[in-house]
Design an enzyme around this catalytic site. Structure first.
Site, short mmCIF file in Angstrom:
data_model
loop_
_atom_site.label_atom_id
_atom_site.label_comp_id
_atom_site.label_asym_id
_atom_site.label_seq_id
_atom_site.Cartn_x
_atom_site.Cartn_y
_atom_site.Cartn_z
N THR A 1 -6.11 -5.36 -17.34
CA THR A 1 -6.45 -4.71 -16.16
C THR A 1 -4.85 -4.30 -15.63
O THR A 1 -3.94 -5.51 -15.62
CB THR A 1 -6.75 -4.72 -15.35
N GLU B 1 -11.85 -0.89 -17.88
CA GLU B 1 -13.22 -1.82 -18.09
C GLU B 1 -14.38 -0.65 -19.14
O GLU B 1 -15.46 -1.40 -19.58
CB GLU B 1 -13.88 -2.00 -16.69
N LYS C 1 -12.76 1.89 7.66
CA LYS C 1 -13.85 0.97 8.84
C LYS C 1 -13.72 1.01 10.02
O LYS C 1 -13.24 0.34 11.18
CB LYS C 1 -15.06 -0.29 8.48
N TRP D 1 -17.43 4.82 7.31
CA TRP D 1 -16.17 4.14 6.70
C TRP D 1 -15.86 5.94 6.69
O TRP D 1 -16.91 7.12 6.67
CB TRP D 1 -17.15 3.86 5.09
P1 ADP Z 1 -7.37 4.13 -15.15
O1 ADP Z 1 -6.22 4.70 -14.59
O2 ADP Z 1 -7.22 4.47 -17.13
O3 ADP Z 1 -8.36 5.58 -15.14
P2 ADP Z 1 -7.41 1.54 -14.52
O4 ADP Z 1 -8.53 0.63 -14.95
O5 ADP Z 1 -5.66 0.88 -14.05
O6 ADP Z 1 -8.23 3.10 -15.52
O7 ADP Z 1 -8.02 1.58 -13.43
C1 ADP Z 1 -9.49 2.50 -12.47
C2 ADP Z 1 -9.42 2.73 -11.12
O8 ADP Z 1 -8.73 4.46 -11.09
C3 ADP Z 1 -10.59 3.40 -10.93
O9 ADP Z 1 -11.34 2.54 -10.39
C4 ADP Z 1 -10.77 4.05 -9.96
O10 ADP Z 1 -10.29 3.91 -8.58
C5 ADP Z 1 -9.09 5.26 -10.31
N1 ADP Z 1 -9.10 5.97 -10.55
C6 ADP Z 1 -9.78 6.19 -12.00
N2 ADP Z 1 -10.33 7.39 -12.08
C7 ADP Z 1 -10.29 8.85 -10.93
C8 ADP Z 1 -10.66 9.91 -10.48
N3 ADP Z 1 -10.50 10.73 -11.69
N4 ADP Z 1 -10.59 9.96 -9.22
C9 ADP Z 1 -10.74 9.04 -8.27
N5 ADP Z 1 -10.15 7.77 -8.44
C10 ADP Z 1 -9.79 7.21 -9.92
#
Ligand code: ADP
Length: 546
Positions: free
Chosen positions: A185, A333, A442, A447
């Site tokens: 990650t 993940e 917050k 929120w």
């Molecule tokens: P990736 O960027 O390949 O999806 P990462 O593990 O680097 O994987 O990041 C995951 C995070 O990216 C998610 O937990 C979320 O916060 C954000 N994310 C992924 N897809 C979206 C989406 N469509 N809209 C908003 N946030 C997103």
């Protein structure tokens, strides 16, 4: 009583075997680091991945050994996906956009044995090599003609390496739960953590990718993988491609608008996948050159994930490109697919405006992803589209623990993994991310979603990018501060922007202040670095704070 069906394991090698038998002539087209566009087929990838498997065996690579790649999307990288994992070794894809110290950390943490890399990364590798303690050999992913004449490192040439071996190789059979690949990650806080995928999780994930309510990848598609193969296995697309025989188009290092547009046009791309940032570069190119995508291209669908797909982006793809945006959500993940925003029969007669409201949501859980929202005390929240809470997931391609136990126990008592996202789920099952749990604002115990505010702001024609953070406020604890990058040569005042937002967001969500900057900080995967912004604006005094 056990069933009496064949217990053949779900192995990554079976994907490329299937591809070679059933769609050997389907193409893999790659723009290479060396320059030219390279064309080959699944048949070629099959043959060459077996040569690679023999070469790795000759190098002494054993099952479970980690083999690292530092490479853009291309055919040789794809050969590694099958050739490394197929032998029972683990492909560790490293993100070259990480800081050199992070690359050093993860290569040492993973104890990588060999490092395969693209031509463009030679200077970086020469610098890093002395610190990479476990690497026995460096393989430059090119042919003899492009090998550097001199240099500080003893390099193995990829083409020489595999051409010294035959393509006669019997893939070994082993437990489908065996590790297949490793991806760290990005680690916005603390050290990066490793997610170790298995053959089984990768195959199940690929099946969902090919299903209609997944990404509906199929034989008839030509898919452009802008999403990098060093980031969650390019959303699993190389595996899914082999499963269904889709033509795959790989952009190599050239992610600028002109290169991406040319590939879309020349290769007749029907489906493209990437994060919002790359699409902004594509739009920039279209505008600057007054192109007409609808007539130049046959693009039908664009998958957007990684961060939220702004409404304006979905609208532009629809009206200007004639392409439907599939908004998807996931994370490293989760292999990464979690939700996909497909439509229901009841949306059939929706106007474009109404439909875009649906497409702004991250979508519904695919089979295999059990998803819910919980409050701070772990209590289930209702799927009413209003309550928002911690988004929790469990399923066969979702992480159980990080590599080497980093971070300790990461599942709750019900076996759910906390995604770190905050979301609503509506009665139809559509999930919408309202924030990262650490970014939510917050205000007086309530929120406020920073993402909703950002999405609303980028709808203004003069706004290139916007970030919203919580700034300290004596009465409300936190109030929203909006930080904006204007488009080149555009005028925009705080008052104009607030007026534009009026009516688009709840009144009490209105930012207390707007500041303009020339750029915003991003992580290696293109996400806003809100920690940096909070640091930068920690002394910012809101005009509403007496
Ligand atoms: P990736 O960027 O390949 O999806 P990462 O593990 O680097 O994987 O990041 C995951 C995070 O990216 C998610 O937990 C979320 O916060 C954000 N994310 C992924 N897809 C979206 C989406 N469509 N809209 C908003 N946030 C997103």
């Amino acid at each position: 009583m056990l069933g009496l069906m064949q217990g053949r394991p779900l192995l990554i090698s079976t994907l490329i075997e299937h591809a070679a038998k059933c769609h050997p002539a389907a193409e893999i087209v790659s723009r290479t680091s060396e320059g030219p566009v390279h064309r080959c087929t699944y048949g070629d990838i099959h043959r060459r991945s077996k040569q690679l498997a023999n070469a790795l065996t000759a190098l002494g690579v054993s099952p479970g050994d980690r083999i690292a790649s530092l490479a853009w999307n291309g055919f040789r990288h794809m050969e590694m996906y099958f050739g490394v994992s197929g032998t029972g070794a683990v492909l560790h894809t490293i993100n070259p956009r990480l800081f050199p110290e992070q690359i050093e950390y993860i290569a040492n943490h993973a104890e990588d044995q060999y490092l395969f890399f693209d031509l463009g990364f030679l200077p970086l590798i020469e610098k890093l090599a002395p610190a990479l303690k476990t690497i026995k050999g460096f393989v430059l992913m090119t042919d003899r003609a492009h090998m550097p004449a001199d240099g500080t490192l003893d390099l193995i040439c990829y083409e020489d390496l595999i051409n010294a071996h035959s393509s006669d190789y019997d893939w070994p059979t082993f437990d489908e739960n065996t590790a297949s690949s490793l991806c760290y990650t990005s680690g916005t806080t603390g050290n990066p953590k490793g997610v170790l995928y298995s053959h089984r999780s990768s195959l199940l994930h690929a099946m969902l990718t090919c299903s209609v309510d997944g990404l509906a990848l199929g034989t008839a598609e030509t898919a452009l993988l802008i999403v990098p193969m060093f980031h969650v296995n390019a959303w699993g697309m190389p595996y899914a491609g082999a499963m269904c025989g889709a033509k795959l188009v790989m952009p190599g290092p050239a992610l600028d608008g002109a290169s991406v547009y040319a590939l879309m046009r020349d290769e007749k791309v029907t489906l493209a996948l990437g994060v919002p940032t790359v699409w902004l570069m594509l739009f920039g190119h279209v505008d600057a050159n007054r192109l007409v995508p609808k007539t130049d291209l046959v693009l039908r669908r664009v998958v957007i994930g990684g961060s939220s797909a702004p409404r304006a982006m979905s609208e532009r793809f629809e009206t200007n490109f004639g392409a439907f945006v599939i908004h998807a959500w996931g994370m490293t993940e989760m292999s990464p697919l979690g939700t996909v925003c497909n439509l229901l029969p009841k949306h059939r007669d929706f106007t474009l405006e109404q439909r875009l409201d649906i497409q702004a949501k991250q979508g519904r859980a695919v089979f295999g992803v059990d998803m819910c929202i919980k409050d701070d005390d772990g209590k289930l929240l209702p799927n009413d589209g209003k309550a928002f809470g911690h988004l929790m997931v469990r399923g066969p391609w979702i992480v159980e623990s990080y590599y080497r136990g980093e971070g300790g126990e990461i599942l709750d008592a019900d076996g759910y993994f906390d995604t770190g996202d905050v979301a609503t789920i509506d009665p139809d099952g559509y999930m919408q991310i309202t924030d990262r749990s650490k970014d939510v604002i917050k205000s007086g115990g309530e929120w406020i979603s920073s993402i909703d505010l950002e999405n609303a702001a980028v709808g203004h024609p003069a706004v290139a990018e916007a970030a919203v953070i919580g700034a300290a406020h004596a009465k409300w604890q936190e109030r929203p501060l909006m930080i904006v990058v204007k488009k080149a040569n555009q005028e925009l005042s705080k008052e104009d922007l607030l007026k534009f937002l009026d009516g688009k967001i709840a009144k009490w969500w209105m930012p207390d202040d707007v500041v303009f900057v020339t750029e915003l900080p991003h992580t290696a995967t293109g996400k806003l670095q809100k920690m940096k912004l909070r640091e930068q604006f920690k002394d910012h005094r809101l005009p509403t704070d007496a």
